[in-house]
Design a protein around this motif. Structure first.
Motif, PDB file in Angstrom:
ATOM      1  N   SER A  43      26.987  44.211  75.372  1.00 14.21           N
ATOM      2  CA  SER A  43      26.229  45.070  74.161  1.00 14.21           C
ATOM      3  C   SER A  43      24.581  45.302  74.609  1.00 14.21           C
ATOM      4  N   THR A  44      24.158  46.494  74.079  1.00 17.26           N
ATOM      5  CA  THR A  44      22.590  46.548  73.908  1.00 17.26           C
ATOM      6  C   THR A  44      21.848  46.745  72.925  1.00 17.26           C
ATOM      7  N   VAL A  45      21.463  46.341  72.422  1.00 14.40           N
ATOM      8  CA  VAL A  45      19.703  46.420  71.448  1.00 14.40           C
ATOM      9  C   VAL A  45      18.512  47.221  72.125  1.00 14.40           C
ATOM     10  N   THR A  46      18.313  48.123  71.596  1.00 15.94           N
ATOM     11  CA  THR A  46      16.896  48.655  71.645  1.00 15.94           C
ATOM     12  C   THR A  46      16.158  48.186  70.258  1.00 15.94           C
ATOM     13  N   VAL A  47      14.481  47.799  70.340  1.00 14.87           N
ATOM     14  CA  VAL A  47      14.319  47.350  69.164  1.00 14.87           C
ATOM     15  C   VAL A  47      12.710  47.885  69.437  1.00 14.87           C
ATOM     16  N   ASP A  48      12.030  48.809  68.118  1.00 19.41           N
ATOM     17  CA  ASP A  48      10.999  49.538  68.657  1.00 19.41           C
ATOM     18  C   ASP A  48       9.913  48.962  66.938  1.00 19.41           C
ATOM     19  N   LEU A  49       8.697  48.728  67.140  1.00 20.42           N
ATOM     20  CA  LEU A  49       8.273  48.211  66.631  1.00 20.42           C
ATOM     21  C   LEU A  49       6.762  48.646  66.267  1.00 20.42           C
ATOM     22  N   THR A  50       6.280  48.973  65.502  1.00 17.19           N
ATOM     23  CA  THR A  50       4.398  48.302  64.847  1.00 17.19           C
ATOM     24  C   THR A  50       4.124  47.008  64.555  1.00 17.19           C
ATOM     25  N   MET A  51       2.928  46.621  64.802  1.00 14.95           N
ATOM     26  CA  MET A  51       2.051  45.604  64.641  1.00 14.95           C
ATOM     27  C   MET A  51       0.941  46.443  63.298  1.00 14.95           C
ATOM     28  N   GLU A  52       0.506  45.684  62.901  1.00 13.81           N
ATOM     29  CA  GLU A  52      -0.947  45.672  62.142  1.00 13.81           C
ATOM     30  C   GLU A  52      -0.939  44.391  61.460  1.00 13.81           C
ATOM     31  N   ASN A  53      -2.416  43.881  61.390  1.00 12.06           N
ATOM     32  CA  ASN A  53      -3.012  42.088  61.776  1.00 12.06           C
ATOM     33  C   ASN A  53      -1.920  41.075  62.611  1.00 12.06           C
ATOM     34  N   GLY A  54      -1.439  41.244  63.226  1.00 13.43           N
ATOM     35  CA  GLY A  54       0.065  40.454  63.273  1.00 13.43           C
ATOM     36  C   GLY A  54       1.336  40.688  62.436  1.00 13.43           C
ATOM     37  N   HIS A  55       1.432  41.189  61.973  1.00  7.52           N
ATOM     38  CA  HIS A  55       2.543  41.239  61.508  1.00  7.52           C
ATOM     39  C   HIS A  55       3.316  42.343  61.494  1.00  7.52           C
ATOM     40  N   VAL A  56       4.130  42.512  61.791  1.00 12.37           N
ATOM     41  CA  VAL A  56       5.976  43.679  61.823  1.00 12.37           C
ATOM     42  C   VAL A  56       5.540  44.306  60.130  1.00 12.37           C
ATOM     43  N   THR A  57       5.050  45.613  61.216  1.00  2.00           N
ATOM     44  CA  THR A  57       4.868  46.405  60.008  1.00  2.00           C
ATOM     45  C   THR A  57       5.959  47.895  60.084  1.00  2.00           C
ATOM     46  N   GLY A  58       5.979  48.423  61.337  1.00  2.00           N
ATOM     47  CA  GLY A  58       7.752  48.958  61.645  1.00  2.00           C
ATOM     48  C   GLY A  58       8.460  48.681  62.660  1.00  2.00           C
ATOM     49  N   PHE A  59       9.381  49.163  61.910  1.00  2.00           N
ATOM     50  CA  PHE A  59      10.478  48.060  63.176  1.00  2.00           C
ATOM     51  C   PHE A  59      12.690  49.343  62.765  1.00  2.00           C
ATOM     52  N   ALA A  60      12.689  49.653  64.250  1.00  6.51           N
ATOM     53  CA  ALA A  60      14.008  50.297  64.326  1.00  6.51           C
ATOM     54  C   ALA A  60      14.806  49.641  64.959  1.00  6.51           C
ATOM     55  N   GLN A  61      15.759  49.383  64.847  1.00  6.23           N
ATOM     56  CA  GLN A  61      17.067  49.667  66.323  1.00  6.23           C
ATOM     57  C   GLN A  61      17.961  50.012  66.260  1.00  6.23           C
ATOM     58  N   ASP A  62      18.234  49.728  68.089  1.00  6.18           N
ATOM     59  CA  ASP A  62      19.561  51.071  68.452  1.00  6.18           C
ATOM     60  C   ASP A  62      20.699  50.026  69.023  1.00  6.18           C
ATOM     61  N   VAL A  63      21.720  49.630  68.370  1.00  3.74           N
ATOM     62  CA  VAL A  63      22.325  48.411  67.953  1.00  3.74           C
ATOM     63  C   VAL A  63      23.655  48.678  68.342  1.00  3.74           C
ATOM     64  N   LYS A  64      24.163  48.627  70.094  1.00  2.00           N
ATOM     65  CA  LYS A  64      25.726  48.934  69.921  1.00  2.00           C
ATOM     66  C   LYS A  64      26.319  47.757  71.012  1.00  2.00           C
ATOM     67  N   ALA A  65      27.154  46.963  70.444  1.00  2.00           N
ATOM     68  CA  ALA A  65      27.465  45.825  70.375  1.00  2.00           C
ATOM     69  C   ALA A  65      28.334  44.850  69.420  1.00  2.00           C
ATOM     70  N   CYS A  66      28.753  44.515  70.048  1.00  2.00           N
ATOM     71  CA  CYS A  66      30.823  43.482  69.099  1.00  2.00           C
ATOM     72  C   CYS A  66      29.664  43.462  67.052  1.00  2.00           C
ATOM     73  N   ALA A  67      30.864  43.019  66.833  1.00  2.00           N
ATOM     74  CA  ALA A  67      30.221  43.070  65.175  1.00  2.00           C
ATOM     75  C   ALA A  67      29.532  41.583  65.148  1.00  2.00           C
ATOM     76  N   LEU A  68      29.699  40.635  65.987  1.00  2.67           N
ATOM     77  CA  LEU A  68      28.663  39.369  66.141  1.00  2.67           C
ATOM     78  C   LEU A  68      27.457  39.425  66.230  1.00  2.67           C
ATOM     79  N   GLY A  69      26.962  41.122  67.224  1.00  4.45           N
ATOM     80  CA  GLY A  69      25.431  41.385  67.575  1.00  4.45           C
ATOM     81  C   GLY A  69      25.107  41.946  66.531  1.00  4.45           C
ATOM     82  N   GLN A  70      26.269  42.513  65.743  1.00  5.74           N
ATOM     83  CA  GLN A  70      25.506  44.116  65.094  1.00  5.74           C
ATOM     84  C   GLN A  70      25.473  42.278  63.734  1.00  5.74           C
ATOM     85  N   ALA A  71      26.124  41.884  63.117  1.00  2.00           N
ATOM     86  CA  ALA A  71      25.489  41.163  62.457  1.00  2.00           C
ATOM     87  C   ALA A  71      24.339  40.772  61.889  1.00  2.00           C
ATOM     88  N   ALA A  72      24.119  39.491  63.699  1.00  2.00           N
ATOM     89  CA  ALA A  72      22.809  39.413  64.315  1.00  2.00           C
ATOM     90  C   ALA A  72      21.916  40.123  63.885  1.00  2.00           C
TER      91      ALA A  72
END
Length: 152
Positions: A43-72
């Protein structure tokens, strides 16, 4: 693992989460990108994100995992915007303890991980379940570190 064990593990709620993962895809200009792979199941997960003032402001994920990994990944995607690195670390650590030591469910907004509690008995699934929160935490740490270097 018997057929009845699998049926219990892959509950309707887990399958619903797996079918509706928030923030699928990639960001055009992330501050940080992290790819995590589970060597046991591939299983693989790729995460992209951006932050401003210490908080996540942008988020995307590419998920190639089993149903449990996808649910998480679905739980992470639904909760990540607005979170700090500390909140992500706490969620990651709590999820690990929940799976490995039957610890408490992570606090809100990551309490959706509770649905994965039955997987604690299947150690071979833990790595896949942890991929999304681990990749997200690492990406947030990287983005925060990069921002501190640029400003200092």
């Amino acid at each position: 693992m018997s057929d009845s064990d699998l049926i219990k593990l892959y509950s309707g709620r887990i399958l619903e989460l797996a079918a509706d993962i928030p923030h699928l895809g990639r960001l055009a200009t992330p501050q940080a990108s992290v790819k995590r792979r589970s060597p046991l199941c591939g299983s693989t997960v790729t995460v992209d994100l951006t932050m401003e003032n210490g908080h996540v402001t942008g988020f995307a994920q590419d998920v190639k995992a089993c149903a449990l990994g996808q649910a998480a990944a679905s739980v992470v995607g639904g909760a990540v915007i607005g979170r700090t690195v500390e909140e992500l670390r706490a969620a990651r650590n709590s999820l690990r303890l929940m799976l490995k030591e039957d610890g408490q469910t992570p606090l809100a907004p990551f309490d959706g991980f509770e649905v994965l509690r039955p997987a604690r008995e299947y150690k071979n699934r833990h790595a896949s379940i942890l991929l999304a929160i681990e990749a997200t935490t690492e990406a947030a740490e990287t983005a925060l570190s990069s921002a501190k270097k640029q400003s200092g």
